[in-house]
Write an enzyme that holds these catalytic residues in place. Structure first.
Site, short mmCIF file in Angstrom:
data_model
loop_
_atom_site.label_atom_id
_atom_site.label_comp_id
_atom_site.label_asym_id
_atom_site.label_seq_id
_atom_site.Cartn_x
_atom_site.Cartn_y
_atom_site.Cartn_z
N HIS A 1 -2.76 2.86 -6.05
CA HIS A 1 -3.32 1.62 -5.50
C HIS A 1 -3.55 0.59 -6.60
CE1 HIS A 1 -4.81 -0.44 -1.98
NE2 HIS A 1 -5.91 -0.80 -2.62
N ARG B 1 -0.82 -1.93 -6.78
CA ARG B 1 -0.95 -3.04 -5.83
C ARG B 1 -1.91 -4.09 -6.39
NH1 ARG B 1 -1.25 -4.78 -0.26
NH2 ARG B 1 -3.38 -5.11 0.45
N ARG C 1 0.86 -1.17 0.00
CA ARG C 1 0.00 0.00 0.00
C ARG C 1 0.90 1.23 0.00
NH1 ARG C 1 -2.09 -3.57 3.94
NH2 ARG C 1 -4.22 -4.32 3.48
N HIS D 1 -4.09 -9.42 3.41
CA HIS D 1 -5.54 -9.46 3.57
C HIS D 1 -5.92 -10.33 4.76
CE1 HIS D 1 -6.32 -8.45 -0.96
NE2 HIS D 1 -6.13 -7.37 -0.22
N LYS E 1 -2.44 -2.89 7.88
CA LYS E 1 -3.66 -2.46 8.56
C LYS E 1 -3.84 -3.21 9.86
CE LYS E 1 -6.50 -0.89 4.67
NZ LYS E 1 -7.78 -1.11 3.94
N TYR F 1 -9.67 -11.04 -6.96
CA TYR F 1 -8.74 -11.06 -8.09
C TYR F 1 -9.00 -12.24 -9.02
CZ TYR F 1 -6.34 -7.46 -5.51
OH TYR F 1 -6.06 -6.28 -4.87
#
Length: 309
Positions: free
Chosen positions: A255, A258, A164, A281, A187, A290
């Site tokens: 982004h 990524r 990110r 994730h 995150k 994806y």
């Protein structure tokens, strides 16, 4: 947290304690906590207006399906989108679940509330050729050689490592020279190990060689023109200039690199769970978006190339 208009000091204090819990135990970021605070405060404020009285903890323990239906209807009626409504309900459920554990009541009526259906937006990656062209363009368009090298190093990390923008710009001087495997804090404070391509390591080394500001262990790795931390908006602007020069769509953002990292790995036969780990994730369902992107791309090729299409 002090009392706010529409709900009691007890409810306000409970909200504050829940946010403290998320900050201390889950490592939630400040912007995430601010969003949660706004979502739950909106819920508490609605209930107080709906019932025409100050809202205390006892009333929260008695919430029923009609309360939740009214809340969803009111939020949707004032124009809140399905995706935002789902996020708001998620915050409310998390808060009520936490409160129920401490106050000893049954939260089923709240937890059973369903969010409005919304279509998941698919990532918009760049093709391998377009991503390569963006990197070349970004590295060539800045007037100052060290700034061109800096911007090139950042976008190489985004595409080459799936970082990110906040993760790339969060690197410190102590991280240089970049190792073969980089430990990234993403995150929620979750850590992951990310392999660093030789091209990315070389790009960062080249930037540091040209940068007029010395690398300080505790300082930012990527510097702005005056030596401070690099503003992510400058990378977004560099991407904007590159995509306009190359005729790429507005979705070609930092982004998107990524997203491109993940999609290109998947197209090359990468394992979905391995890609999940590389991206950081929390849920495999997030990474599975994806697969839809890759399937859509294959169908486009099929439709264009098959003789009976």
């Amino acid at each position: 947290m002090t009392a706010q208009p529409g709900f009691s000091a007890g409810a306000g204090d409970a909200l504050g304690r829940w946010l403290d819990h998320l900050r201390a135990l889950d490592g939630a970021a400040d912007h995430t906590l601010a969003a949660y605070r706004a979502d739950v405060a909106a819920f508490l404020g609605f209930l107080s207006q709906y019932h025409g009285e100050g809202l205390g903890l006892g009333r929260l323990a008695q919430l029923g399906p009609s309360d939740m239906r009214a809340f969803v209807a009111a939020e949707r009626g004032r124009g809140l989108g399905a995706r935002s409504m789902a996020r708001r309900l998620s915050a409310v459920k998390s808060f009520i679940r936490w409160l129920a554990d401490r106050e000893g009541f049954d939260p089923t009526a709240v937890l059973a509330t369903r969010a409005p259906k919304h279509s998941r937006k698919l990532p918009r990656p760049l093709s391998i050729e377009a991503a390569g062209a963006v990197l070349d363009r970004v590295e060539a368009q800045a007037m100052e050689p060290w700034i061109a090298a800096r911007d090139g190093a950042v976008v190489t990390l985004l595409w080459g490592c799936g970082l990110r923008i906040s993760e790339a710009l969060g690197l410190r001087g102590a991280d240089a020279p970049l190792p073969e495997v980089l430990r990234i804090r993403g995150k929620g404070g979750k850590e992951r190990l990310v392999p660093v391509l030789p091209a990315a390591r070389a790009a960062v080394t080249d930037y540091l060689r040209l940068c007029p500001w010395p690398a300080e262990p505790a300082g930012p790795l990527f510097r702005g023109a005056r030596g401070g931390a690099l503003n992510p908006r400058l990378i977004a602007r560099a991407m904007e200039q590159a995509r306009m020069a190359l005729g790429l769509p507005a979705t070609a953002t930092p982004h998107a690199l990524r997203h491109s990292f993940a999609t290109h790995l998947l197209a090359a036969g990468g394992d979905l769970r391995a890609i999940q780990e590389l991206l950081g994730h929390a849920s495999l369902s997030t990474t599975q978006a994806y697969t839809a992107v890759d399937t859509a791309r294959l169908m486009e090729v099929y439709a264009a190339a098959h003789p009976r299409a």
